[in-house]
Design an enzyme around this catalytic site. Structure first.
Site, PDB file in Angstrom:
ATOM      1  N   TYR A 162      22.483  16.659  43.236  1.00 24.39           N
ATOM      2  CA  TYR A 162      23.639  16.965  42.262  1.00 24.39           C
ATOM      3  C   TYR A 162      23.218  17.057  40.818  1.00 24.39           C
ATOM      4  O   TYR A 162      23.679  17.831  39.956  1.00 24.39           O
ATOM      5  CB  TYR A 162      24.533  15.661  42.401  1.00 24.39           C
ATOM      6  CG  TYR A 162      25.663  15.576  41.204  1.00 24.39           C
ATOM      7  CD1 TYR A 162      26.861  16.360  41.306  1.00 24.39           C
ATOM      8  CD2 TYR A 162      25.530  14.834  40.212  1.00 24.39           C
ATOM      9  CE1 TYR A 162      27.790  16.134  40.379  1.00 24.39           C
ATOM     10  CE2 TYR A 162      26.340  14.548  39.084  1.00 24.39           C
ATOM     11  CZ  TYR A 162      27.564  15.292  39.215  1.00 24.39           C
ATOM     12  OH  TYR A 162      28.489  15.255  38.270  1.00 24.39           O
ATOM     13  N   LYS A 169      22.985  20.018  37.800  1.00 29.91           N
ATOM     14  CA  LYS A 169      23.667  19.990  36.501  1.00 29.91           C
ATOM     15  C   LYS A 169      22.432  20.241  35.438  1.00 29.91           C
ATOM     16  O   LYS A 169      22.749  21.119  34.348  1.00 29.91           O
ATOM     17  CB  LYS A 169      24.137  18.394  36.182  1.00 29.91           C
ATOM     18  CG  LYS A 169      25.352  18.008  36.904  1.00 29.91           C
ATOM     19  CD  LYS A 169      26.491  18.860  36.571  1.00 29.91           C
ATOM     20  CE  LYS A 169      27.733  18.436  37.269  1.00 29.91           C
ATOM     21  NZ  LYS A 169      28.857  19.204  36.944  1.00 29.91           N
TER      22      LYS A 169
HETATM   23  N1  LIG Z   1      33.713  11.619  38.177  1.00 29.36           N
HETATM   24  C1  LIG Z   1      32.575  11.306  37.350  1.00 29.36           C
HETATM   25  O1  LIG Z   1      32.225   9.944  37.255  1.00 29.36           O
HETATM   26  C2  LIG Z   1      31.883  12.368  36.628  1.00 29.36           C
HETATM   27  C3  LIG Z   1      30.676  11.729  35.823  1.00 29.36           C
HETATM   28  C4  LIG Z   1      30.104  12.983  35.258  1.00 29.36           C
HETATM   29  C5  LIG Z   1      30.367  14.108  35.283  1.00 29.36           C
HETATM   30  N2  LIG Z   1      31.391  14.625  36.051  1.00 29.36           N
HETATM   31  C6  LIG Z   1      31.825  16.085  36.235  1.00 29.36           C
HETATM   32  O2  LIG Z   1      32.974  16.253  35.740  1.00 29.36           O
HETATM   33  C7  LIG Z   1      33.710  17.305  36.447  1.00 29.36           C
HETATM   34  C8  LIG Z   1      35.132  16.543  36.952  1.00 29.36           C
HETATM   35  O3  LIG Z   1      34.940  15.511  37.657  1.00 29.36           O
HETATM   36  P1  LIG Z   1      36.139  14.739  38.230  1.00 29.36           P
HETATM   37  O4  LIG Z   1      35.851  13.307  38.408  1.00 29.36           O
HETATM   38  O5  LIG Z   1      37.435  15.151  37.803  1.00 29.36           O
HETATM   39  O6  LIG Z   1      36.028  15.201  40.046  1.00 29.36           O
HETATM   40  P2  LIG Z   1      37.190  15.457  40.967  1.00 29.36           P
HETATM   41  O7  LIG Z   1      36.607  15.698  42.348  1.00 29.36           O
HETATM   42  O8  LIG Z   1      38.435  14.624  40.669  1.00 29.36           O
HETATM   43  O9  LIG Z   1      37.822  16.994  40.483  1.00 29.36           O
HETATM   44  C9  LIG Z   1      37.026  18.191  40.740  1.00 29.36           C
HETATM   45  C10 LIG Z   1      37.862  19.219  41.144  1.00 29.36           C
HETATM   46  O10 LIG Z   1      36.963  20.303  41.232  1.00 29.36           O
HETATM   47  C11 LIG Z   1      37.760  21.272  42.363  1.00 29.36           C
HETATM   48  N3  LIG Z   1      36.571  21.872  42.896  1.00 29.36           N
HETATM   49  C12 LIG Z   1      35.405  21.563  43.609  1.00 29.36           C
HETATM   50  N4  LIG Z   1      34.799  22.782  43.897  1.00 29.36           N
HETATM   51  C13 LIG Z   1      35.435  23.764  43.799  1.00 29.36           C
HETATM   52  C14 LIG Z   1      35.507  25.217  43.789  1.00 29.36           C
HETATM   53  N5  LIG Z   1      34.437  25.640  44.648  1.00 29.36           N
HETATM   54  N6  LIG Z   1      36.214  25.806  43.443  1.00 29.36           N
HETATM   55  C15 LIG Z   1      37.555  25.556  43.033  1.00 29.36           C
HETATM   56  N7  LIG Z   1      37.536  24.222  42.626  1.00 29.36           N
HETATM   57  C16 LIG Z   1      36.758  23.285  43.036  1.00 29.36           C
HETATM   58  C17 LIG Z   1      38.170  20.153  43.277  1.00 29.36           C
HETATM   59  O11 LIG Z   1      39.098  20.747  44.156  1.00 29.36           O
HETATM   60  C18 LIG Z   1      38.538  19.049  42.359  1.00 29.36           C
HETATM   61  O12 LIG Z   1      40.223  19.156  42.136  1.00 29.36           O
HETATM   62  C19 LIG Z   1      32.868  17.684  37.490  1.00 29.36           C
HETATM   63  O13 LIG Z   1      31.877  18.833  36.970  1.00 29.36           O
HETATM   64  C20 LIG Z   1      31.931  16.410  37.787  1.00 29.36           C
HETATM   65  O14 LIG Z   1      30.505  16.613  38.178  1.00 29.36           O
HETATM   66  C21 LIG Z   1      31.950  13.458  36.839  1.00 29.36           C
END
Ligand SMILES: NC(=O)c1ccc[n+]([C@@H]2O[C@H](COP(=O)([O-])OP(=O)(O)OC[C@H]3O[C@@H](n4cnc5c(N)ncnc54)[C@H](O)[C@@H]3O)[C@@H](O)[C@H]2O)c1
Length: 283
Positions: free
Chosen positions: A144, A148
């Site tokens: 993962y 990034k």
């Molecule tokens: N949640 C955390 O703690 C965290 C921490 C650091 C970074 N991030 C990053 O922040 C972003 C948002 O995370 P989040 O917590 O809202 O996650 P989440 O899983 O709640 O939301 C991610 C969304 O992306 C959509 N998705 C995934 N793959 C897809 C694809 N191929 N096509 C279309 N939609 C797709 C999913 O359906 C989901 O609704 C991500 O990029 C994640 O890597 C999250």
């Protein structure tokens, strides 16, 4: 601005859509699952399909056209949530497609979700200094995080190809909302439970504010910023958390009280990001 938000149905995405709309922007919500809120125009798309991403940025029937900026959040949001190669392929392909389709569509403002993981999570190797910041090279320790880190490099090259591009990667800490905060109490007796990310977190609303500041900023080029809360997930002082292999790490500054070990100094200086939410005020 007309802003396409990918991953709009997710935890951070929902907060971002709400914040951008409240600030007067027109949002086009994109996700592979249906966006739950009818207040924003939305389309179901799979970001790994380049054709669908190009169409989303240039014109889906009956949906907003003339996209000014893209906020790219779509991803599988952490190691272990899918098998490594599937997760890596989903995330890095989606991000390539977003960067490339935006270039094709002439969109020169991109804000995208990187991650705190590139700082070296779970810190089995101690960080070079505390608090951690953006000044040392990425240390991905999972597929993962590797995705990034490579996306950050990809952003630098897209910026080199398109000099007027603004492409800002936000290295979010662990995203939390009000429903998560009662659970923080269960960590208080055993700080080790959360040592993996140096006890960091980010409230989704603060994360959304950081996204908006980045979208509205007039910076050009590729850059990255740590986006975290000002405090830790713990009630005890931060200095009491720095034990074991962290004890010998050089300390730069800013460890008073419950101060975060994830520095948001650069985001404060450059974007004007000031975290507003502390979990302690929300339980
Ligand atoms: N949640 C955390 O703690 C965290 C921490 C650091 C970074 N991030 C990053 O922040 C972003 C948002 O995370 P989040 O917590 O809202 O996650 P989440 O899983 O709640 O939301 C991610 C969304 O992306 C959509 N998705 C995934 N793959 C897809 C694809 N191929 N096509 C279309 N939609 C797709 C999913 O359906 C989901 O609704 C991500 O990029 C994640 O890597 C999250």
């Amino acid at each position: 601005m007309h802003i396409a938000v990918t991953g709009a149905a997710g935890k951070l995405g929902r907060a971002v859509v709400e914040d951008l709309r409240r600030a007067g922007h027109v949002v086009f919500a994109l996700d592979r699952i249906r966006f739950p809120d009818t207040a924003a125009e939305s389309t179901v798309i799979d970001m790994t399909d380049y054709g669908q991403v190009v169409e989303a940025f240039t014109g889906v029937d009956a949906r907003p056209r003339g996209i000014d900026a893209v906020v790219h959040l779509a991803a599988i949001p952490g190691p272990g949530l899918a098998a490594n190669a599937a997760l890596f392929t989903n995330n890095i392909t989606s991000t390539y497609n977003v960067f490339s389709a935006a270039r094709l569509a002439g969109i020169t403002t991109i804000v995208w979700a990187s991650s705190e993981t590139v700082l070296g999570i779970p810190f089995e190797t101690a960080p070079p200094y505390l608090p951690v910041d953006e000044e040392y090279a990425a240390r991905p320790e999972s597929s993962y995080s590797l995705g990034k880190a490579l996306e950050e490099t990809m952003a630098e090259h897209f910026a080199r190809w398109t000099p007027d591009l603004s492409i800002i990667g936000l290295r979010f800490s662990n995203v939390m909302d009000d429903s998560d905060y009662p659970g923080f109490e269960t960590w208080q007796d055993d700080p080790d439970t959360r040592s993996w990310n140096l006890w960091g977190y980010i409230d989704a609303r603060d994360g959304a504010r950081a996204v908006r500041l980045a979208v509205e900023s007039d910076r050009k080029g590729a850059d990255t910023f740590i986006i975290a809360a000002a405090d830790t997930v713990m009630r005890r002082p931060t200095s009491e958390l720095i034990t074991g292999r962290l004890a010998s790490v050089e300390r730069w500054s800013g460890l008073e009280g419950r101060a975060s070990l994830l520095s948001t100094g650069k985001a404060r200086r450059v974007l004007g990001y000031v975290p507003q939410v502390s979990w302690l005020d929300r339980i």
